[in-house]
Design a protein around this motif. Structure first.
Motif, PDB file in Angstrom:
ATOM      1  N   LYS A 112       0.830  -1.201   0.000  1.00  0.00           N
ATOM      2  CA  LYS A 112       0.000   0.000   0.000  1.00  0.00           C
ATOM      3  C   LYS A 112       0.867   1.254   0.000  1.00  0.00           C
ATOM      4  CE  LYS A 112      -3.320   2.650   2.742  1.00  0.00           C
ATOM      5  NZ  LYS A 112      -4.116   2.725   3.999  1.00  0.00           N
ATOM      6  N   ALA A 113       1.897   1.270   0.843  1.00  0.00           N
ATOM      7  CA  ALA A 113       2.774   2.436   0.925  1.00  0.00           C
ATOM      8  C   ALA A 113       3.496   2.680  -0.393  1.00  0.00           C
ATOM      9  CB  ALA A 113       3.778   2.249   2.055  1.00  0.00           C
ATOM     10  N   VAL A 114       4.042   1.619  -0.974  1.00  0.00           N
ATOM     11  CA  VAL A 114       4.817   1.763  -2.203  1.00  0.00           C
ATOM     12  C   VAL A 114       3.917   2.156  -3.374  1.00  0.00           C
ATOM     13  CG1 VAL A 114       6.221   0.501  -3.881  1.00  0.00           C
ATOM     14  CG2 VAL A 114       6.639   0.202  -1.427  1.00  0.00           C
ATOM     15  N   SER A 115       2.749   1.548  -3.499  1.00  0.00           N
ATOM     16  CA  SER A 115       1.843   1.889  -4.598  1.00  0.00           C
ATOM     17  C   SER A 115       1.311   3.305  -4.444  1.00  0.00           C
ATOM     18  CB  SER A 115       0.687   0.884  -4.667  1.00  0.00           C
ATOM     19  OG  SER A 115      -0.090   0.902  -3.476  1.00  0.00           O
ATOM     20  N   THR A 116       1.066   3.743  -3.207  1.00  0.00           N
ATOM     21  CA  THR A 116       0.620   5.121  -2.978  1.00  0.00           C
ATOM     22  C   THR A 116       1.717   6.107  -3.343  1.00  0.00           C
ATOM     23  OG1 THR A 116      -0.820   4.379  -1.170  1.00  0.00           O
ATOM     24  CG2 THR A 116      -0.315   6.725  -1.265  1.00  0.00           C
ATOM     25  N   LEU A 117       2.964   5.778  -2.995  1.00  0.00           N
ATOM     26  CA  LEU A 117       4.092   6.623  -3.392  1.00  0.00           C
ATOM     27  C   LEU A 117       4.151   6.740  -4.906  1.00  0.00           C
ATOM     28  CD1 LEU A 117       6.725   8.176  -2.921  1.00  0.00           C
ATOM     29  CD2 LEU A 117       7.909   5.963  -2.724  1.00  0.00           C
ATOM     30  N   ALA A 118       3.955   5.637  -5.604  1.00  0.00           N
ATOM     31  CA  ALA A 118       3.965   5.669  -7.070  1.00  0.00           C
ATOM     32  C   ALA A 118       2.872   6.581  -7.611  1.00  0.00           C
ATOM     33  CB  ALA A 118       3.799   4.248  -7.612  1.00  0.00           C
ATOM     34  N   GLU A 119       1.683   6.477  -7.047  1.00  0.00           N
ATOM     35  CA  GLU A 119       0.572   7.317  -7.495  1.00  0.00           C
ATOM     36  C   GLU A 119       0.863   8.791  -7.264  1.00  0.00           C
ATOM     37  OE1 GLU A 119      -2.811   5.877  -5.394  1.00  0.00           O
ATOM     38  OE2 GLU A 119      -2.732   3.872  -6.292  1.00  0.00           O
ATOM     39  N   VAL A 120       1.394   9.120  -6.104  1.00  0.00           N
ATOM     40  CA  VAL A 120       1.710  10.513  -5.782  1.00  0.00           C
ATOM     41  C   VAL A 120       2.770  11.057  -6.725  1.00  0.00           C
ATOM     42  CG1 VAL A 120       2.775  12.009  -4.042  1.00  0.00           C
ATOM     43  CG2 VAL A 120       0.999  10.391  -3.371  1.00  0.00           C
ATOM     44  N   LEU A 121       3.838  10.287  -6.977  1.00  0.00           N
ATOM     45  CA  LEU A 121       4.903  10.755  -7.857  1.00  0.00           C
ATOM     46  C   LEU A 121       4.413  10.921  -9.287  1.00  0.00           C
ATOM     47  CD1 LEU A 121       7.947   8.662  -6.550  1.00  0.00           C
ATOM     48  CD2 LEU A 121       7.675  11.145  -6.444  1.00  0.00           C
ATOM     49  N   LYS A 122       3.580  10.009  -9.753  1.00  0.00           N
ATOM     50  CA  LYS A 122       3.057  10.135 -11.110  1.00  0.00           C
ATOM     51  C   LYS A 122       2.225  11.401 -11.255  1.00  0.00           C
ATOM     52  CE  LYS A 122       2.922   5.177 -12.206  1.00  0.00           C
ATOM     53  NZ  LYS A 122       2.042   3.987 -12.403  1.00  0.00           N
ATOM     54  N   LYS A 123       1.412  11.678 -10.254  1.00  0.00           N
ATOM     55  CA  LYS A 123       0.564  12.875 -10.328  1.00  0.00           C
ATOM     56  C   LYS A 123       1.396  14.153 -10.246  1.00  0.00           C
ATOM     57  CE  LYS A 123      -3.661  14.809  -8.367  1.00  0.00           C
ATOM     58  NZ  LYS A 123      -4.771  14.614  -7.367  1.00  0.00           N
TER      59      LYS A 123
END
Length: 436
Positions: free
Chosen positions: A420-431
């Motif tokens: 969850k933490a890693v996928s959320t980080l990915a989403e934040v960085l992409k945005k």
């Protein structure tokens, strides 16, 4: 304080006096006058003593009489009434004899320090129990650095150390590091090119976390440690080896203390990563002259670490013996190596092209470089808004400057929480970077 002299001999150089390393406050610190009674008391048989000097409470008023606690393997450890009575009373600031003797045996077995020679030389290795490992490291800074002084460290280092020196206008001479930790070539360059007229007094203390460094997760090889030790010898530098993660590595890399023939290494350690951080029980091995000064300070400040914690830990390791203790820490190391591998698998899955990292391979931390941003703070703010908490890179910067790094601690989260933490980080960085 006078400028410390360089020493360029290649042979053994046992330090004879540490006075030149102490700051003014440390030089003026003396043992509490009341300790003179202790020396005389030890000469009188216990049955012949009438103790009306110290302010010791009567043990009949201690409400806890005995204790039994169960270990993870099902074994039970008992603290009988006499042990409980003793550990609930005031005790010697240096620590209790049982745990000290056990630790000395462990260090002979694991590190075999050259200066552990049982002599009374200023450089002979001595042991001090501390209120957690952090106290020892911070206390060394307080003892050897004057206000406005400078010490050597990697560019990013243990975050709790930084606030301790900032109020005193103490600065850090940063030494570059790579995937193997501190660069000895750059360390030599920093010292060789030091201009005292412009930069102030040349550093005489090196702070380093050699095993699974917090925050970078790097491990220094024996070869690199020896190169750094030789630089420290050449320029007469004390090495503060802060190594609470030592037993989380496998195999164990020889420590700075194991190669210290001079008496220039002060090593702080603790039980926090292998048995319990809540016991707040650390220990420090260093030259006798330094440890004696530190013990005097510890006596004046707090009277020493918790005797209850000391007895509790001692009863466990005594019941185990060295082999079982070493087997235990090997299992701990294996556990964290597995946790690291799981985190890295999720990072490979979600963060390719968004971040860069060097796999820690164990320990407790993974250092990550964020791509497409110049500082971590906005990323971390957005993560916190979504319930994911990581640590900013600037917290570990010796100058507290922003940097595009974060530290992930994978020690206690579940696999699901990791992803969850890693996928959320990915989403934040992409945005934030406009990546679709």
């Amino acid at each position: 304080m006078a400028e410390l002299q360089s020493s360029r001999s290649s042979g053994t150089q046992r330090i004879k006096d540490y006075g030149a390393f102490f700051n003014g406050i440390t030089k003026r610190t003396v043992s509490a006058p009341a300790l003179r009674y202790n020396a005389q008391q030890s000469k009188i048989p216990e049955a012949d003593r009438v103790l009306m000097g110290g302010g010791f409470p009567h043990s009949l008023q201690f409400p806890v009489v005995k204790a039994t606690y169960t270990l993870s393997d099902g074994a039970e450890v008992h603290m009988d009434p006499e042990e409980m009575k003793s550990c609930l009373q005031y005790n010697e600031a240096k620590g209790l004899a049982g745990i000290r003797k056990w630790l000395e045996g462990l260090y002979r077995r694991v590190h075999n320090p050259p200066t552990m020679d049982n002599s009374d030389l200023p450089s002979s290795l001595a042991l001090l129990m501390t209120n957690g490992g952090r106290w020892g490291a911070v206390q060394v800074l307080k003892m050897v650095l004057e206000d406005g002084d400078c010490f050597l460290s990697e560019e990013v280092t243990y975050q709790s150390l930084i606030p301790s020196f900032l109020p005193r206008n103490i600065t850090v001479a940063p030494v570059r590091s790579d995937n193997g930790g501190m660069d000895p070539v750059h360390l030599h360059q920093v010292m060789s090119e030091w201009n005292a007229e412009i930069q102030g007094r040349r550093p005489h203390l090196l702070y380093i976390i050699p095993s699974f460094c917090n925050p970078t997760g790097t491990i220094m090889t024996e070869q690199r440690k020896r190169k750094i030790f030789n630089v420290a010898r050449e320029f007469n530098i004390l090495i503060l080896e802060d190594d609470p993660y030592y037993f989380l590595q496998s195999p164990l890399v020889p420590s700075f203390l194991s190669m210290d023939t001079d008496g220039r290494v002060i090593r702080t350690d603790s039980f926090s990563k292998t048995l319990s951080p809540g016991c707040r029980l650390g220990f420090l091995f260093g030259p006798k002259q330094i440890v004696d000064k530190m013990a005097a300070i510890l006596h004046l400040e707090s009277g020493g670490p918790s005797a209850v914690s000391q007895v509790m830990i001692y009863k466990v390791v005594q019941a185990w013996g060295y082999e079982k203790y070493l087997n235990h820490v090997a299992k701990v190391a294996s556990f964290y190596k597995q946790r690291s591998g799981i985190l890295l698998s999720y990072m490979d899955k979600h963060l390719q092209g968004l971040c860069e990292w060097t796999p820690a391979g164990g320990g407790m931390f993974q250092w990550v470089t964020l791509l497409g941003v110049d500082k971590s703070e906005p990323v971390v703010d957005r993560l916190m808004e979504r319930g994911v908490f990581v640590m900013d890179g600037f917290i570990f910067s010796v100058d507290l400057a922003s940097r595009p790094n974060i530290r992930l601690c994978f020690a206690r989260v579940s696999d699901e929480e990791m992803e969850k933490a890693v996928s959320t980080l990915a989403e934040v960085l992409k945005k934030m970077t406009g990546i679709q």
